[in-house]
Design a protein around this motif. Structure first.
Motif, PDB file in Angstrom:
ATOM      1  N   GLU A  48       8.395  97.300  97.179  1.00 53.47           N
ATOM      2  CA  GLU A  48       8.485  98.730  96.857  1.00 53.47           C
ATOM      3  C   GLU A  48       9.936  99.199  96.879  1.00 53.47           C
ATOM      4  OE1 GLU A  48       5.939 100.496  99.732  1.00 53.47           O
ATOM      5  OE2 GLU A  48       4.093 100.095  98.596  1.00 53.47           O
ATOM      6  N   ARG A  52      12.123 100.607  93.671  1.00 47.34           N
ATOM      7  CA  ARG A  52      12.864 101.878  93.654  1.00 47.34           C
ATOM      8  C   ARG A  52      14.315 101.660  93.245  1.00 47.34           C
ATOM      9  NH1 ARG A  52       9.739 102.844  98.368  1.00 47.34           N
ATOM     10  NH2 ARG A  52      11.449 102.114  99.690  1.00 47.34           N
ATOM     11  N   LYS A  56      16.220 103.043  89.846  1.00 51.42           N
ATOM     12  CA  LYS A  56      17.466 103.809  89.833  1.00 51.42           C
ATOM     13  C   LYS A  56      18.524 103.136  88.957  1.00 51.42           C
ATOM     14  CE  LYS A  56      16.834 105.880  94.411  1.00 51.42           C
ATOM     15  NZ  LYS A  56      17.352 105.993  95.797  1.00 51.42           N
TER      16      LYS A  56
END
Length: 270
Positions: A48, A52, A56
């Motif tokens: 996870e 992320r 980004k």
């Protein structure tokens, strides 16, 4: 602490009723299961977190590429104006080289965008005729009789035909026509054949043209074609005749294509 299971089953032994008692030690098994659960949770958290971070980075890369491409568009525009207004031969040559470099930078950024998206989305069934019908190029007629063929490929599959057309424009010199046909091979595979009427490819370069960076420009187009197709086991090779035509054969394995009942509605120009 010992953890175990106890099982009792009635049996007959030497004509006598008896009981079979099974005692199974579960201690090590339960410890291993807890360790696996712990590591699974850790892996989930890392995954996870990585997702992320990648998200980004993808956003940042997209924004950066977009801004750079916008600035390159402005730069190329001013170079066009400068070439039109310039009268000095040496300066015009320098402007031409600058323009060429700027165009290569743009192509490399566009390649990076496509390569980043490569393999990210699940492969899907794609209508071949529709992918060809979307192509447009002044002074080149693109014809195909493909009607009901779908292939299982990466969503960037359409980019393959776009790059083949771009390759024909850049290197075919005299290309005025492109024909896209199909044939079924003896082993059941399907070959999609892209053929133009340009100057073709020299014998010693038929494999080299698929290498990254090979050629007079960025050398990324045909490399990307092979990468896109390889995701679902599709192959591409050049089989044309030098000075007569360029011919690219896209070989789709038997399980990688299907004939649909109703062809998709596409523009008549393809």
């Amino acid at each position: 602490m010992l953890q175990a299971t106890l099982r009792v089953a009635p049996i007959t032994f030497r004509n006598r009723e008896a009981a079979l008692v099974l005692l199974t030690d579960l201690t090590e098994r339960l410890i291993l299961e807890k360790e696996l659960e712990y590591h699974a949770e850790e892996l989930k958290r890392y995954s996870e977190s990585l997702a992320r971070i990648n998200g980004k980075l993808t956003i940042m890369n997209s924004i950066t590429r977009h801004d750079i491409l916008n600035q390159l568009t402005v730069l190329l525009g001013y170079l066009e104006i400068a070439e039109e207004e310039c009268r000095e031969t040496e300066v015009m040559e320098s402007l031409s080289r600058m323009k060429f470099s700027a165009q290569n930078i743009r192509e490399q950024l566009e390649f990076a965008r496509d390569y980043q998206d490569l393999g990210v989305r699940e492969p899907q069934w794609l209508d071949v005729r529709w992918q060809v019908a979307r192509l447009r190029q002044d002074d080149i007629t693109i014809t195909t009789k493909i009607r009901r063929l779908e292939v299982y490929a990466d969503p960037l599959f359409g980019r393959v035909f776009y790059n083949l057309l771009d390759n024909a424009v850049r290197h075919g010199i005299r290309v005025t026509e492109v024909r896209v046909t199909t044939r079924i091979e003896e082993d059941g595979a399907m070959s999609i054949v892209w053929e133009d009427n340009g100057i073709g490819v020299r014998e010693g370069e038929k494999e080299k043209i698929f290498r990254r960076g090979y050629g007079n420009n960025t050398g990324l187009g045909l490399f990307l074609c092979r990468e896109i197709l390889a995701i679902t086991g599709i192959e591409i090779r050049e089989t044309g005749e030098c000075e007569k035509c360029a011919r690219f054969e896209i070989r789709v394995p038997k399980e990688g294509y299907r004939i649909v009942q109703k062809p998709a509605t596409v523009p008549d120009r393809a």
